[in-house]
Design an enzyme around this catalytic site. Structure first.
Site, PDB file in Angstrom:
ATOM      1  N   CYS A 237     -55.750  61.813  24.789  1.00 39.18           N
ATOM      2  CA  CYS A 237     -57.187  61.495  24.730  1.00 39.18           C
ATOM      3  C   CYS A 237     -58.014  62.300  25.733  1.00 39.18           C
ATOM      4  CB  CYS A 237     -57.416  60.007  24.986  1.00 39.18           C
ATOM      5  SG  CYS A 237     -56.713  58.981  23.682  1.00 39.18           S
ATOM      6  N   HIS A 238     -57.443  62.612  26.916  1.00 35.01           N
ATOM      7  CA  HIS A 238     -58.246  63.275  27.956  1.00 35.01           C
ATOM      8  C   HIS A 238     -57.972  64.774  28.044  1.00 35.01           C
ATOM      9  CE1 HIS A 238     -59.734  59.455  29.575  1.00 35.01           C
ATOM     10  NE2 HIS A 238     -58.521  58.979  29.352  1.00 35.01           N
TER      11      HIS A 238
ATOM     12  N   CYS B 251     -51.777  59.822  28.640  1.00 35.78           N
ATOM     13  CA  CYS B 251     -53.186  60.150  28.887  1.00 35.78           C
ATOM     14  C   CYS B 251     -53.655  61.442  28.213  1.00 35.78           C
ATOM     15  CB  CYS B 251     -53.459  60.266  30.384  1.00 35.78           C
ATOM     16  SG  CYS B 251     -52.574  59.071  31.410  1.00 35.78           S
TER      17      CYS B 251
ATOM     18  N   HIS C  27     -61.163  65.150  14.759  1.00 34.64           N
ATOM     19  CA  HIS C  27     -59.912  64.418  14.986  1.00 34.64           C
ATOM     20  C   HIS C  27     -59.167  64.248  13.658  1.00 34.64           C
ATOM     21  CE1 HIS C  27     -57.220  62.154  17.522  1.00 34.64           C
ATOM     22  NE2 HIS C  27     -57.230  61.159  16.648  1.00 34.64           N
TER      23      HIS C  27
ATOM     24  N   MET D 110     -60.263  52.526  25.587  1.00 38.18           N
ATOM     25  CA  MET D 110     -59.150  52.912  26.473  1.00 38.18           C
ATOM     26  C   MET D 110     -58.235  51.701  26.667  1.00 38.18           C
ATOM     27  SD  MET D 110     -58.488  54.739  29.833  1.00 38.18           S
ATOM     28  CE  MET D 110     -57.465  54.121  31.156  1.00 38.18           C
TER      29      MET D 110
ATOM     30  N   HIS E 116     -62.612  56.655  13.351  1.00 39.82           N
ATOM     31  CA  HIS E 116     -61.169  56.957  13.345  1.00 39.82           C
ATOM     32  C   HIS E 116     -60.627  56.566  11.972  1.00 39.82           C
ATOM     33  CE1 HIS E 116     -56.888  56.776  14.346  1.00 39.82           C
ATOM     34  NE2 HIS E 116     -57.178  57.569  15.364  1.00 39.82           N
TER      35      HIS E 116
HETATM   36 FE1  DHE Z   1     -52.517  59.594  16.140  1.00 41.44          FE
HETATM   37  C1  DHE Z   1     -52.739  60.792  12.916  1.00 41.44           C
HETATM   38  C2  DHE Z   1     -53.892  62.452  17.302  1.00 41.44           C
HETATM   39  C3  DHE Z   1     -52.929  58.093  19.183  1.00 41.44           C
HETATM   40  C4  DHE Z   1     -50.522  57.050  15.127  1.00 41.44           C
HETATM   41  N1  DHE Z   1     -53.195  61.298  15.273  1.00 41.44           N
HETATM   42  C5  DHE Z   1     -53.230  61.587  13.914  1.00 41.44           C
HETATM   43  C6  DHE Z   1     -53.834  62.873  13.733  1.00 41.44           C
HETATM   44  C7  DHE Z   1     -54.149  63.353  14.977  1.00 41.44           C
HETATM   45  C8  DHE Z   1     -53.759  62.357  15.935  1.00 41.44           C
HETATM   46  C9  DHE Z   1     -54.787  64.679  15.310  1.00 41.44           C
HETATM   47  C10 DHE Z   1     -54.078  63.554  12.393  1.00 41.44           C
HETATM   48  C11 DHE Z   1     -52.872  64.315  11.939  1.00 41.44           C
HETATM   49  C12 DHE Z   1     -53.066  64.956  10.563  1.00 41.44           C
HETATM   50  O1  DHE Z   1     -53.557  64.292   9.649  1.00 41.44           O
HETATM   51  O2  DHE Z   1     -52.719  66.131  10.411  1.00 41.44           O
HETATM   52  N2  DHE Z   1     -53.310  60.158  17.931  1.00 41.44           N
HETATM   53  C13 DHE Z   1     -53.794  61.390  18.205  1.00 41.44           C
HETATM   54  C14 DHE Z   1     -54.220  61.466  19.592  1.00 41.44           C
HETATM   55  O3  DHE Z   1     -54.623  62.485  20.186  1.00 41.44           O
HETATM   56  C15 DHE Z   1     -54.166  60.091  20.151  1.00 41.44           C
HETATM   57  C16 DHE Z   1     -55.598  59.543  20.226  1.00 41.44           C
HETATM   58  C17 DHE Z   1     -53.605  59.983  21.558  1.00 41.44           C
HETATM   59  C18 DHE Z   1     -52.239  60.580  21.737  1.00 41.44           C
HETATM   60  O4  DHE Z   1     -51.883  60.887  22.874  1.00 41.44           O
HETATM   61  O5  DHE Z   1     -51.494  60.769  20.778  1.00 41.44           O
HETATM   62  C19 DHE Z   1     -53.391  59.375  19.047  1.00 41.44           C
HETATM   63  N3  DHE Z   1     -51.855  57.844  17.005  1.00 41.44           N
HETATM   64  C20 DHE Z   1     -52.132  57.433  18.253  1.00 41.44           C
HETATM   65  C21 DHE Z   1     -51.483  56.181  18.555  1.00 41.44           C
HETATM   66  O6  DHE Z   1     -51.567  55.529  19.642  1.00 41.44           O
HETATM   67  C22 DHE Z   1     -50.701  55.782  17.350  1.00 41.44           C
HETATM   68  C23 DHE Z   1     -51.239  54.462  16.783  1.00 41.44           C
HETATM   69  C24 DHE Z   1     -49.210  55.631  17.654  1.00 41.44           C
HETATM   70  C25 DHE Z   1     -48.605  56.874  18.221  1.00 41.44           C
HETATM   71  O7  DHE Z   1     -47.829  57.501  17.497  1.00 41.44           O
HETATM   72  O8  DHE Z   1     -48.923  57.250  19.347  1.00 41.44           O
HETATM   73  C26 DHE Z   1     -51.016  56.949  16.411  1.00 41.44           C
HETATM   74  N4  DHE Z   1     -51.782  59.011  14.339  1.00 41.44           N
HETATM   75  C27 DHE Z   1     -50.939  57.960  14.157  1.00 41.44           C
HETATM   76  C28 DHE Z   1     -50.572  57.900  12.752  1.00 41.44           C
HETATM   77  C29 DHE Z   1     -51.227  58.950  12.098  1.00 41.44           C
HETATM   78  C30 DHE Z   1     -51.969  59.651  13.139  1.00 41.44           C
HETATM   79  C31 DHE Z   1     -49.675  56.833  12.123  1.00 41.44           C
HETATM   80  C32 DHE Z   1     -51.159  59.346  10.615  1.00 41.44           C
HETATM   81  C33 DHE Z   1     -52.083  58.522   9.777  1.00 41.44           C
HETATM   82  C34 DHE Z   1     -51.920  58.787   8.282  1.00 41.44           C
HETATM   83  O9  DHE Z   1     -51.955  57.802   7.507  1.00 41.44           O
HETATM   84  O10 DHE Z   1     -51.781  59.935   7.877  1.00 41.44           O
END
Ligand code: DHE
Length: 556
Positions: A47-48, A44, A334, A95, A377
């Protein structure tokens, strides 16, 4: 597990503050608090927020709070039953339905519905001295290879995050063979490369950073450090003269920027990002670091501070005495990526359904563009050199079915610059797209939709023609790759794309669960035929994939 130390500290602070009795008639035992805190952190907080003031998701504190439309929110007023229903079923706004998907049991859903009606607990801080306790140089720099020890084409390696097992697979992109599987932090989020590509960096949700040496015959973690308790981003110094010199971690909690030495991960500097919101000037303790990119033209990182809506241009030339220029942008920042020229950085401001374009040459916000969709996103976005609009950058949305492209060339295509030039509708209801990706050599953009509640829509790849700016094909993932060993938990559809070095293959992950190894599917990026399913008992919960060459050069 180290994470547990942090969380028990959080729970202990809660107990000292007497939070078990805080809300009328809701009581949790210390064991329930511990379990709920762990679930909250894992599922959680991203996101929150740790303080539950909302970001991608809404405010979920017990006391009432007015949102920007004037509506009042507060978990106490919503009540246990309604909260249970939301946590179980999810919402159309993106969500996840944690109960429906089988990720939480009915009892856990009920526990969380109660937990979020109790006041949140402020999690612990972390100093450089604390970080140093976890710092290990596993292979000293002078014991590492002086040149690549491998005959493989290591620049076409893919680092693949094996999220739920806390590992990273290094896969040879030419041969589609697993070269090594190395341990990483808890739920590693992303990987990035050093400028030369030799070092691969990982950041875990628990703030643990690792550096992997790709010159070794079998790549290994050569240094590690726990920089904070919660993090999502990492990048490296890419400017001439600073290649492979530094790494930087962006922390969610404590909200901060940590500069590290690139080869050993020795901590150099720690800067808090707590500040004032760009618009209303409210002090925000939880001002988390979202995306970071390294400027190729200056010794500078572009650091996006989510809750305050500020973009920090962070000069690392003298890393103990960094220069910081704070740009007032939009909330909540983000993820994002470079435009084709790598002068402009485009980042989603998801609470305002906007994209901010930062001019990194002049060091200013160039434009703030409403996308027309809900919760943009982009991942890093998809760049296209379009025959009519010139260079454009495209993003998907979590909350609506729009893939939107924005003109990025104010010199030669002024008419279209910083305007939405195309709104490509994904077929069917709802959003759920997380990532779009392309390569300069490919005529398509690929889009996923893993968080759309409709199983059919969730398990397809959407192929967009770059010239027509239309979905021209949907590729259904064959059923055999979507089977789960655990009948309670479904294997989700494809998530995230990455191209190989040549740009003629696109790879996607089947997002499974801890019990079920799932495939990485490799498609021919031109014929769109499935070329190969990389299946290996070690490949469990693959999520992000990062090609060495494309990541070191920011090709997308
Ligand atoms: Fe991510 C990138 C944050 C959920 C997979 N994710 C990012 C970035 C942020 C972020 C700030 C950018 C980083 C950068 O470029 O420096 N992500 C978050 C969250 O806060 C969120 C919404 C909830 C959480 O608790 O993490 C979240 N993200 C997810 C997922 O559910 C994903 C699909 C699987 C996982 O790992 O939890 C996921 N996020 C990714 C991936 C990237 C990413 C694969 C990089 C993308 C790229 O091509 O560079």
């Amino acid at each position: 597990m180290k994470l547990k130390i942090g969380l028990s500290a959080i729970v202990a602070v809660g107990l000292m503050g007497g939070i078990l009795q805080a809300a009328d008639n809701i009581k949790l035992s210390p064991e329930e608090m511990k379990k709920a805190s762990q679930i909250y952190f894992d599922r959680c907080a991203g996101c929150h927020g740790m303080l539950r003031k909302g970001a991608l998701g809404p405010w979920i504190r017990p006391e009432p709070h007015k949102d920007k439309k004037g509506a009042m929110h507060g978990t106490k007023a919503i009540g246990t039953e309604a909260l249970e229903s939301i946590i179980y079923n999810g919402t159309p706004g993106g969500m996840p339905g944690w109960g429906k998907s089988g990720e939480l049991t009915k009892e856990e859903v009920k526990l969380m519905a109660k937990f979020i009606q109790l006041p949140p607990v402020t999690p612990p801080e972390k100093s450089i001295a604390d970080m140093k306790k976890s710092w290990k140089v596993i292979v000293p720099v002078d014991k590492r290879p002086k040149k690549p020890e491998t005959k493989r084409n290591w620049k076409n390696y893919f680092g693949v995050v094996l999220r739920d097992v806390g590992k990273i697979a290094v896969i040879d992109g030419d041969k589609k063979e697993v070269v090594s599987v190395v341990p990483s932090g808890f739920a590693t989020h992303i990987l990035r490369m050093s400028k030369s590509g030799r070092y691969m960096y990982a950041i875990g949700r628990d703030g643990k950073a690792e550096v992997i040496d790709l010159w070794m015959k079998e790549p290994k973690v050569v240094a590690e450090i726990r920089t904070c308790n919660d993090a999502r981003s990492i990048d490296t110094s890419k400017y001439k003269g600073y290649e492979d010199e530094y790494a930087v971690v962006g922390c969610y909690w404590p909200p901060s920027i940590v500069t590290l030495k690139g080869d050993t991960l020795e901590p150099i500097q720690l800067v808090s990002t707590a500040s004032y919101t760009y618009d209303t000037g409210e002090f925000t303790r939880e001002a988390r670091v979202a995306s970071i990119v390294a400027n190729h033209h200056k010794p500078e990182w572009v650091i996006n501070v989510k809750e305050t809506g500020q973009v920090w241009l962070y000069n690392y030339a003298d890393p103990r005495n960094p220069g910081i220029k704070m740009l007032m942008a939009e909330r909540y920042l983000h993820d994002g990526g470079w435009d084709l020229s790598k002068r402009y950085f485009l980042v989603a401001a998801n609470a305002r359904n906007k994209v901010v374009a930062v001019d990194t040459e002049k060091g200013k916000v160039e434009a703030i563009i409403p996308t027309g969709g809900t919760k943009p996103h982009p991942g890093r976005g998809a760049n296209v050199n379009h025959p009519k609009y010139g260079p454009i950058w495209c993003t998907g949305h979590i909350g609506s079915n729009d893939i939107v492209c924005i003109g990025t060339d104010p010199k030669k295509h002024k008419k279209y610059a910083w305007k939405v030039v195309a709104d490509i509708k994904l077929p069917g209801e709802g959003g759920g797209n997380l990532f779009v990706k392309t390569h300069p050599k490919c005529k398509y953009i690929f889009a996923d939709r893993p968080v759309n509640p409709d199983r059919k829509l969730q398990t397809q790849i959407y192929v967009i023609d770059k010239n027509k700016l239309k979905v021209v094909k949907t590729i259904k993932i064959p059923d055999k790759y979507l089977k789960s060993k655990d009948p309670k938990v479904k294997v989700r559809g494809p998530v995230h794309f990455e191209f190989n070095q040549k740009g003629d293959e696109v790879w996607t992950s089947i997002w499974g669960n801890k019990l079920t190894p799932t495939a990485i599917l490799v498609y021919d990026a031109n014929s769109l035929k499935l070329k190969k399913a990389i299946e290996d008992p070690r490949i469990i919960t693959p999520t992000g994939k990062f090609n060495v060459y494309n990541t070191m050069n920011d090709i997308y």
